[in-house]
Design a protein around this motif. Structure first.
Motif, PDB file in Angstrom:
ATOM      1  N   VAL A  40     -94.943  25.205  58.181  1.00 15.49           N
ATOM      2  CA  VAL A  40     -93.907  24.625  59.040  1.00 15.49           C
ATOM      3  C   VAL A  40     -92.580  25.143  58.480  1.00 15.49           C
ATOM      4  O   VAL A  40     -91.955  24.521  57.619  1.00 15.49           O
ATOM      5  CB  VAL A  40     -93.960  23.090  59.067  1.00 15.49           C
ATOM      6  N   ALA A  41     -92.182  26.318  58.938  1.00 15.74           N
ATOM      7  CA  ALA A  41     -91.088  27.055  58.313  1.00 15.74           C
ATOM      8  C   ALA A  41     -89.709  26.510  58.658  1.00 15.74           C
ATOM      9  O   ALA A  41     -88.717  26.918  58.046  1.00 15.74           O
ATOM     10  CB  ALA A  41     -91.168  28.532  58.691  1.00 15.74           C
ATOM     11  N   GLU A  42     -89.632  25.627  59.639  1.00 18.81           N
ATOM     12  CA  GLU A  42     -88.368  24.959  59.952  1.00 18.81           C
ATOM     13  C   GLU A  42     -88.666  23.509  60.331  1.00 18.81           C
ATOM     14  O   GLU A  42     -89.438  23.261  61.254  1.00 18.81           O
ATOM     15  CB  GLU A  42     -87.635  25.649  61.107  1.00 18.81           C
ATOM     16  N   ILE A  43     -88.081  22.572  59.602  1.00 19.92           N
ATOM     17  CA  ILE A  43     -88.055  21.166  60.000  1.00 19.92           C
ATOM     18  C   ILE A  43     -86.592  20.792  60.166  1.00 19.92           C
ATOM     19  O   ILE A  43     -85.823  20.821  59.199  1.00 19.92           O
ATOM     20  CB  ILE A  43     -88.712  20.240  58.961  1.00 19.92           C
ATOM     21  N   GLY A  44     -86.204  20.468  61.386  1.00 21.03           N
ATOM     22  CA  GLY A  44     -84.815  20.120  61.671  1.00 21.03           C
ATOM     23  C   GLY A  44     -84.689  18.679  62.130  1.00 21.03           C
ATOM     24  O   GLY A  44     -85.245  18.306  63.163  1.00 21.03           O
ATOM     25  N   VAL A  45     -84.001  17.883  61.341  1.00 29.19           N
ATOM     26  CA  VAL A  45     -83.697  16.489  61.691  1.00 29.19           C
ATOM     27  C   VAL A  45     -82.193  16.311  61.533  1.00 29.19           C
ATOM     28  O   VAL A  45     -81.624  16.636  60.489  1.00 29.19           O
ATOM     29  CB  VAL A  45     -84.455  15.494  60.795  1.00 29.19           C
ATOM     30  N   ALA A  46     -81.544  15.802  62.549  1.00 27.35           N
ATOM     31  CA  ALA A  46     -80.082  15.708  62.557  1.00 27.35           C
ATOM     32  C   ALA A  46     -79.594  14.543  61.699  1.00 27.35           C
ATOM     33  O   ALA A  46     -80.266  13.524  61.528  1.00 27.35           O
ATOM     34  CB  ALA A  46     -79.572  15.553  63.984  1.00 27.35           C
ATOM     35  N   ALA A  47     -78.387  14.722  61.170  1.00 28.00           N
ATOM     36  CA  ALA A  47     -77.714  13.673  60.398  1.00 28.00           C
ATOM     37  C   ALA A  47     -76.216  13.888  60.513  1.00 28.00           C
ATOM     38  O   ALA A  47     -75.742  14.848  61.110  1.00 28.00           O
ATOM     39  CB  ALA A  47     -78.163  13.686  58.939  1.00 28.00           C
TER      40      ALA A  47
ATOM     41  N   ASN B 211     -76.753   9.785  62.052  1.00 30.41           N
ATOM     42  CA  ASN B 211     -77.820   9.362  61.153  1.00 30.41           C
ATOM     43  C   ASN B 211     -77.319   9.515  59.722  1.00 30.41           C
ATOM     44  O   ASN B 211     -76.677  10.522  59.402  1.00 30.41           O
ATOM     45  CB  ASN B 211     -79.065  10.237  61.368  1.00 30.41           C
ATOM     46  N   THR B 212     -77.579   8.542  58.855  1.00 35.26           N
ATOM     47  CA  THR B 212     -77.143   8.693  57.472  1.00 35.26           C
ATOM     48  C   THR B 212     -78.036   9.703  56.759  1.00 35.26           C
ATOM     49  O   THR B 212     -79.191   9.948  57.158  1.00 35.26           O
ATOM     50  CB  THR B 212     -77.194   7.364  56.716  1.00 35.26           C
ATOM     51  N   LEU B 213     -77.516  10.275  55.697  1.00 36.79           N
ATOM     52  CA  LEU B 213     -78.294  11.243  54.941  1.00 36.79           C
ATOM     53  C   LEU B 213     -79.527  10.606  54.330  1.00 36.79           C
ATOM     54  O   LEU B 213     -80.598  11.212  54.270  1.00 36.79           O
ATOM     55  CB  LEU B 213     -77.427  11.882  53.853  1.00 36.79           C
ATOM     56  N   GLU B 214     -79.403   9.370  53.872  1.00 41.00           N
ATOM     57  CA  GLU B 214     -80.555   8.689  53.281  1.00 41.00           C
ATOM     58  C   GLU B 214     -81.617   8.375  54.329  1.00 41.00           C
ATOM     59  O   GLU B 214     -82.811   8.502  54.077  1.00 41.00           O
ATOM     60  CB  GLU B 214     -80.108   7.411  52.572  1.00 41.00           C
ATOM     61  N   ASP B 215     -81.167   7.953  55.523  1.00 39.97           N
ATOM     62  CA  ASP B 215     -82.138   7.696  56.581  1.00 39.97           C
ATOM     63  C   ASP B 215     -82.852   8.979  56.971  1.00 39.97           C
ATOM     64  O   ASP B 215     -84.056   8.988  57.253  1.00 39.97           O
ATOM     65  CB  ASP B 215     -81.449   7.082  57.799  1.00 39.97           C
ATOM     66  N   ARG B 216     -82.105  10.089  57.007  1.00 43.86           N
ATOM     67  CA  ARG B 216     -82.751  11.372  57.316  1.00 43.86           C
ATOM     68  C   ARG B 216     -83.768  11.724  56.242  1.00 43.86           C
ATOM     69  O   ARG B 216     -84.866  12.198  56.561  1.00 43.86           O
ATOM     70  CB  ARG B 216     -81.733  12.496  57.456  1.00 43.86           C
ATOM     71  N   ARG B 217     -83.430  11.486  54.998  1.00 42.07           N
ATOM     72  CA  ARG B 217     -84.373  11.811  53.931  1.00 42.07           C
ATOM     73  C   ARG B 217     -85.675  11.040  54.115  1.00 42.07           C
ATOM     74  O   ARG B 217     -86.760  11.599  53.960  1.00 42.07           O
ATOM     75  CB  ARG B 217     -83.768  11.496  52.564  1.00 42.07           C
ATOM     76  N   ARG B 218     -85.580   9.773  54.453  1.00 42.03           N
ATOM     77  CA  ARG B 218     -86.788   8.986  54.661  1.00 42.03           C
ATOM     78  C   ARG B 218     -87.599   9.512  55.848  1.00 42.03           C
ATOM     79  O   ARG B 218     -88.838   9.590  55.791  1.00 42.03           O
ATOM     80  CB  ARG B 218     -86.430   7.516  54.860  1.00 42.03           C
TER      81      ARG B 218
ATOM     82  N   PRO C 289     -79.381  14.496  49.841  1.00 36.38           N
ATOM     83  CA  PRO C 289     -80.596  14.025  49.128  1.00 36.38           C
ATOM     84  C   PRO C 289     -81.862  14.786  49.504  1.00 36.38           C
ATOM     85  O   PRO C 289     -82.852  14.727  48.763  1.00 36.38           O
ATOM     86  CB  PRO C 289     -80.690  12.546  49.534  1.00 36.38           C
ATOM     87  N   LEU C 290     -81.863  15.522  50.629  1.00 40.10           N
ATOM     88  CA  LEU C 290     -83.034  16.347  50.969  1.00 40.10           C
ATOM     89  C   LEU C 290     -83.312  17.402  49.898  1.00 40.10           C
ATOM     90  O   LEU C 290     -84.457  17.802  49.695  1.00 40.10           O
ATOM     91  CB  LEU C 290     -82.845  17.026  52.318  1.00 40.10           C
ATOM     92  N   LEU C 291     -82.262  17.848  49.216  1.00 40.43           N
ATOM     93  CA  LEU C 291     -82.445  18.888  48.204  1.00 40.43           C
ATOM     94  C   LEU C 291     -83.310  18.390  47.053  1.00 40.43           C
ATOM     95  O   LEU C 291     -83.952  19.201  46.362  1.00 40.43           O
ATOM     96  CB  LEU C 291     -81.095  19.376  47.676  1.00 40.43           C
ATOM     97  N   ASP C 292     -83.357  17.071  46.840  1.00 42.65           N
ATOM     98  CA  ASP C 292     -84.185  16.535  45.770  1.00 42.65           C
ATOM     99  C   ASP C 292     -85.664  16.737  46.048  1.00 42.65           C
ATOM    100  O   ASP C 292     -86.492  16.664  45.135  1.00 42.65           O
ATOM    101  CB  ASP C 292     -83.910  15.041  45.579  1.00 42.65           C
ATOM    102  N   MET C 293     -86.009  16.962  47.323  1.00 43.79           N
ATOM    103  CA  MET C 293     -87.406  17.159  47.690  1.00 43.79           C
ATOM    104  C   MET C 293     -87.850  18.610  47.559  1.00 43.79           C
ATOM    105  O   MET C 293     -89.045  18.901  47.487  1.00 43.79           O
ATOM    106  CB  MET C 293     -87.645  16.692  49.136  1.00 43.79           C
ATOM    107  N   VAL C 294     -86.903  19.535  47.560  1.00 49.34           N
ATOM    108  CA  VAL C 294     -87.247  20.955  47.539  1.00 49.34           C
ATOM    109  C   VAL C 294     -87.960  21.305  46.237  1.00 49.34           C
ATOM    110  O   VAL C 294     -87.535  20.929  45.148  1.00 49.34           O
ATOM    111  CB  VAL C 294     -85.981  21.824  47.713  1.00 49.34           C
TER     112      VAL C 294
END
Length: 365
Positions: A298-305, A309-316, A356-361
């Motif tokens: 899945v080479a692209e996952i795009g969720v808006a923030a 949308n808050t960054l934390e909500d997007r991370r979840r 916070p998404l970068l913490d998952m990379v």
């Protein structure tokens, strides 16, 4: 058009066996920095099963002192230094970034800098050689004629050379880089016919043999890449939905090409869901990838923030999508997309340096 002296192509033959490895090392006898490979429907790193969580970073090629760029300029040391060792980034390695805007001549310095910085920080790169819609290049859509034969000789609207020539140059120039994980020939390929000057998607037509055109393109381009670098992995770039040339069962026919090692699916929350529709959704695409014994990334996952949308909500939300993708059989995921200047007052897919998404990379096992 620039006058480009092409390097001599050393003909060879590649392999598409389930256990192929893409190996890169330093001097003769050195251990490779990393080995990215495929084993059946899984990705491997250094011979072990690997489920990467990576990120797209299409703006890395921008250098306003040198080229026309695409988006804001990225501090390469900061970007790669912020990621865990061995993380996977997907970057645009377009010919447009290799033209000096002041002289009009070829200038590889920014693209060379990407590979050099990735090497210093022990990172892995998937290089996308061109985009189907012309974004970050010249905004001209690549139509069916381009996939049939134009890719070999057509110089598209201000680009420095035909795609085949750029492929030859790029693969040979960076094939020895320890950072290179593989190539995507075309991001989101779609061999439609244009019916108006701007080739708007609403008016495009899909030729009846579009899937065959796309399959033949991958057969030929994959063979050319392997003649230059026999071990390198090739990614399909597929959007993965009902696009022209890859809708329903056509996706599997194209995915079976010997010129493709890893197939792709791109997920955007505004238009998709998991497991997706039974004709073109993620679960169906995973089934088709399994049928041809290849991994699906899945080479692209795009969720808006931002404003929506808050960054934390997007991370979840993204964390749930990652879990779902893995549960349904995907071989890894990559987020869309890193930018150095996120527009937090708007609703975008921007992923900034402090997101916070970068913490998952890099955390995939």
């Amino acid at each position: 058009m620039l006058s480009v002296g092409l390097l001599v192509i050393a003909l060879g033959c590649g392999s598409n066996s389930p256990g192929r490895l893409h190996t890169r090392g330093g001097a003769a006898g050195d251990d490779p920095q990393h080995r990215l490979g495929v084993h059946g429907t899984s990705l491997t790193l250094d011979g072990k099963p690997w489920w990467p969580i990576g990120i797209n970073a299409y703006q890395l090629g921008t250098d306003w002192k040198i080229n026309a760029g695409c988006g804001a300029e990225v501090d390469l040391e900061r970007y790669f230094g912020s990621l865990p060792s061995g993380s996977l980034s997907r970057v645009n390695v377009y010919s447009a970034f290799a033209v000096n805007k002041h002289t009009g001549q070829l200038d590889f310095s920014r693209l060379d800098a990407i590979f050099a910085a990735a090497e210093r920080h022990d990172q892995l790169l998937i290089g996308v050689l061109t985009g189907g819609d012309g974004g970050c290049e010249n905004d001209y859509f690549k139509n069916e004629d381009w996939y049939r034969s134009g890719w070999r000789s057509e110089v598209s609207h201000g680009l420095p050379m035909p795609f085949e020539a750029w492929l030859n140059v790029a693969v040979q120039r960076w094939s020895s880089s320890p950072a290179l994980a593989g190539w995507t020939p075309v991001g989101e390929p779609e061999p439609s016919s244009c019916t108006d000057a701007s080739c708007t998607w609403q008016t495009r037509l899909c030729p009846p043999d579009a899937a065959l055109v796309l399959r033949t393109f991958f057969d030929e381009v994959g063979s050319r890449i392997r003649s230059l670098d026999r071990d390198v992995l090739t990614f399909s770039g597929h959007t993965g939905g009902s696009q022209c040339g890859s809708a329903a069962d056509e996706y599997q026919m194209v995915a079976a090409s010997a010129g493709i090692d890893v197939v792709e699916y791109h997920f955007y929350e505004a238009s998709d869901y998991v497991p997706g529709n039974p004709r073109d959704g993620l679960r169906r695409r995973v089934e088709q990838a399994r049928a041809v014994n290849k991994p699906l990334l899945v080479a692209e996952i795009g969720v808006a923030a931002g404003a929506c949308n808050t960054l934390e909500d997007r991370r979840r939300e993204v964390s749930s999508l990652v879990t779902a993708a893995r549960t349904h059989g995907a071989a890894g995921v990559m987020f869309w997309s890193y930018v150095p200047d996120p527009r937090l007052d708007q609703c975008t897919f921007d992923i900034g340096p402090d997101d916070p998404l970068l913490d998952m990379v890099g955390t995939g096992a």
